[in-house]
Design an enzyme around this catalytic site. Sequence first.
Site, PDB file in Angstrom:
ATOM      1  N   SER A  18       0.738  -1.292   0.078  1.00 32.30           N
ATOM      2  CA  SER A  18      -0.197  -0.011  -0.103  1.00 32.30           C
ATOM      3  C   SER A  18       0.802   1.284   0.146  1.00 32.30           C
ATOM      4  CB  SER A  18      -1.024  -0.043   1.257  1.00 32.30           C
ATOM      5  OG  SER A  18      -1.729  -1.113   1.099  1.00 32.30           O
TER       6      SER A  18
ATOM      7  N   ARG B 212       1.696   4.034  -3.647  1.00 33.48           N
ATOM      8  CA  ARG B 212       1.448   5.406  -3.228  1.00 33.48           C
ATOM      9  C   ARG B 212       2.664   5.894  -3.473  1.00 33.48           C
ATOM     10  NH1 ARG B 212      -2.448   2.699  -0.593  1.00 33.48           N
ATOM     11  NH2 ARG B 212      -4.505   3.449  -0.248  1.00 33.48           N
TER      12      ARG B 212
ATOM     13  N   ARG C 294     -14.484  -5.963 -12.631  1.00 38.94           N
ATOM     14  CA  ARG C 294     -14.361  -5.077 -11.631  1.00 38.94           C
ATOM     15  C   ARG C 294     -14.866  -3.562 -11.964  1.00 38.94           C
ATOM     16  NH1 ARG C 294      -9.006  -6.706  -8.056  1.00 38.94           N
ATOM     17  NH2 ARG C 294      -9.992  -5.180  -6.731  1.00 38.94           N
TER      18      ARG C 294
ATOM     19  N   SER D  88     -11.870   2.750  -0.868  1.00 38.83           N
ATOM     20  CA  SER D  88     -11.067   4.279  -0.567  1.00 38.83           C
ATOM     21  C   SER D  88      -9.949   4.249  -1.780  1.00 38.83           C
ATOM     22  CB  SER D  88     -10.322   3.920   0.596  1.00 38.83           C
ATOM     23  OG  SER D  88      -9.360   2.951   0.572  1.00 38.83           O
ATOM     24  N   GLN D  89      -9.609   3.173  -2.429  1.00 34.02           N
ATOM     25  CA  GLN D  89      -8.681   3.378  -3.664  1.00 34.02           C
ATOM     26  C   GLN D  89      -9.025   4.581  -4.641  1.00 34.02           C
ATOM     27  OE1 GLN D  89      -7.532  -0.452  -5.240  1.00 34.02           O
ATOM     28  NE2 GLN D  89      -6.912  -1.105  -3.278  1.00 34.02           N
TER      29      GLN D  89
ATOM     30  N   ASP E  79      -9.028  -5.871   4.502  1.00 38.31           N
ATOM     31  CA  ASP E  79      -8.112  -6.743   4.130  1.00 38.31           C
ATOM     32  C   ASP E  79      -7.507  -8.017   5.161  1.00 38.31           C
ATOM     33  OD1 ASP E  79      -7.979  -5.888   1.512  1.00 38.31           O
ATOM     34  OD2 ASP E  79      -6.282  -4.685   1.533  1.00 38.31           O
TER      35      ASP E  79
ATOM     36  N   ARG F 288     -14.933 -12.097  -2.276  1.00 35.92           N
ATOM     37  CA  ARG F 288     -14.349 -12.792  -1.018  1.00 35.92           C
ATOM     38  C   ARG F 288     -15.510 -13.306  -0.153  1.00 35.92           C
ATOM     39  NH1 ARG F 288      -8.801  -8.693   0.019  1.00 35.92           N
ATOM     40  NH2 ARG F 288      -7.777  -9.820  -1.909  1.00 35.92           N
TER      41      ARG F 288
ATOM     42  N   ARG G 169      -5.022 -13.451  -0.986  1.00 32.26           N
ATOM     43  CA  ARG G 169      -5.396 -13.663   0.548  1.00 32.26           C
ATOM     44  C   ARG G 169      -6.085 -14.886   1.170  1.00 32.26           C
ATOM     45  NH1 ARG G 169      -3.334  -8.979   2.260  1.00 32.26           N
ATOM     46  NH2 ARG G 169      -3.352  -7.309   0.982  1.00 32.26           N
TER      47      ARG G 169
ATOM     48  N   LYS H 196       1.259 -11.982  -5.738  1.00 34.50           N
ATOM     49  CA  LYS H 196       0.648 -10.710  -5.763  1.00 34.50           C
ATOM     50  C   LYS H 196       1.144  -9.999  -4.752  1.00 34.50           C
ATOM     51  CE  LYS H 196      -3.932  -8.544  -5.804  1.00 34.50           C
ATOM     52  NZ  LYS H 196      -3.803  -7.810  -7.146  1.00 34.50           N
TER      53      LYS H 196
END
Length: 415
Positions: free
Chosen positions: A25, A29, A105, A152-153, A296, A327, A371, A396
């Site tokens: 993350s 950024r 997506r 939030s992305q 997450d 998920r 995950r 990933k």
Amino acid sequence: MSSYIVKYSNGSKISGTFKVPASKSISNRVLIINALAKAGAKLSNIASCDDTDVMVKALSQSPSLDKVETIDIGAAGTSMRFLTAYLSNTPGEWLITGTQRMKERPISILVDALRSVGAKIEYAENEGFPPLRIHGAQLEGGDIEIDGSVSSQYISALMMSAPYMKKGLSIKLLGNIASVPYILMTQSLMKTYGADVEFSGDLIRISSKKYDGIDYSAEGDWSGASYWYEICALTNTDKISLPYLFKDSLQGDSVVAKIFEPLGVATEYNQEGVLLTKSIRKVMDVYEFDFIKCPDLAQTIVATCLALDQKFKFSGLKSLKIKETDRIAALIREFGKLGFILTETGEGELAWLGEKKDATGESIDTYKDHRMAMAIAPTSAKLGELVINDPMVVTKSYPKFWDEIVKTGVYKVAE
């Protein structure tokens, strides 16, 4: 499709130092901000994983004067969102695409917001979904409104590019704001690079001002650390040391230390990182937690609770439906194979109240979701031998995951 057989051997206590990856993350950024700064600053301890690797590759591509530049980000959702805003504000013509799942997506919330401040973006295939054809140029900026409850992305993508818009950007967030810690992470990193960013209530204001070029080193990844908390909770552990993780972290997922306290894991902070040890589990009829700020972590906690026969009611999981896979559906299906009957009790809610059935003996599918693989594998300590399909999906975010858990001496992994 390849598979791994994961076995647990209840031998000596786990004791040692194990590596977690650098924060994906933070790395992603910083890569965007550094690219905008164009200052040639030195970045160190940047994550080495699929998601960050595609970001590095994409940012190294220069626009062509006579053709559309194609960028394939694979399954990297963060890269798709961050790069959509970045490329919209960068001169050139681009086609940004990805895997089949990426093409499913939704991204219209971000595209609509960017279009409202001057972006020229077209859907190359299906309306509302990648791939996107982007005609990049400096954006006007100004005032926008965006649904803050989905991801939030989207918000972070807009924020990071805002200082390079002519008028800066004022973002009005609508609805319940998801994953606020990630927005705060973006704000903190932008400020570190000299941006003027105000975030109060449901309003974010960013001035038009170039970033400073600074050297930066990323901290370790708390979501990656969550699997070690799970291992500590489920196994005969003496101590697990995880370097480069700090109490005063930019990452909202650092709350994992608090979440695992009632599940029998104690955290000690030191100069090197954190030390995990066993503690007394809290007696809880039903464990309740709202994951709205740390979605997450949800798969890890679900897996841990099930392996411990701990009933739970979890909320704040709405964003899990638009991740690498749905998920919530994946957790219900795969733990159903292991004999647990999970229930989606409402939007963004998941519960297990003790209901079981016979295990099917089927192998565990991972749905191209890193995950899923990493959350379920440690449960072999309580649930027995597992066969996990497509195990290398972990690249990933945590390429060395299998190597590290084998180093414990109690987990055995074989093809």
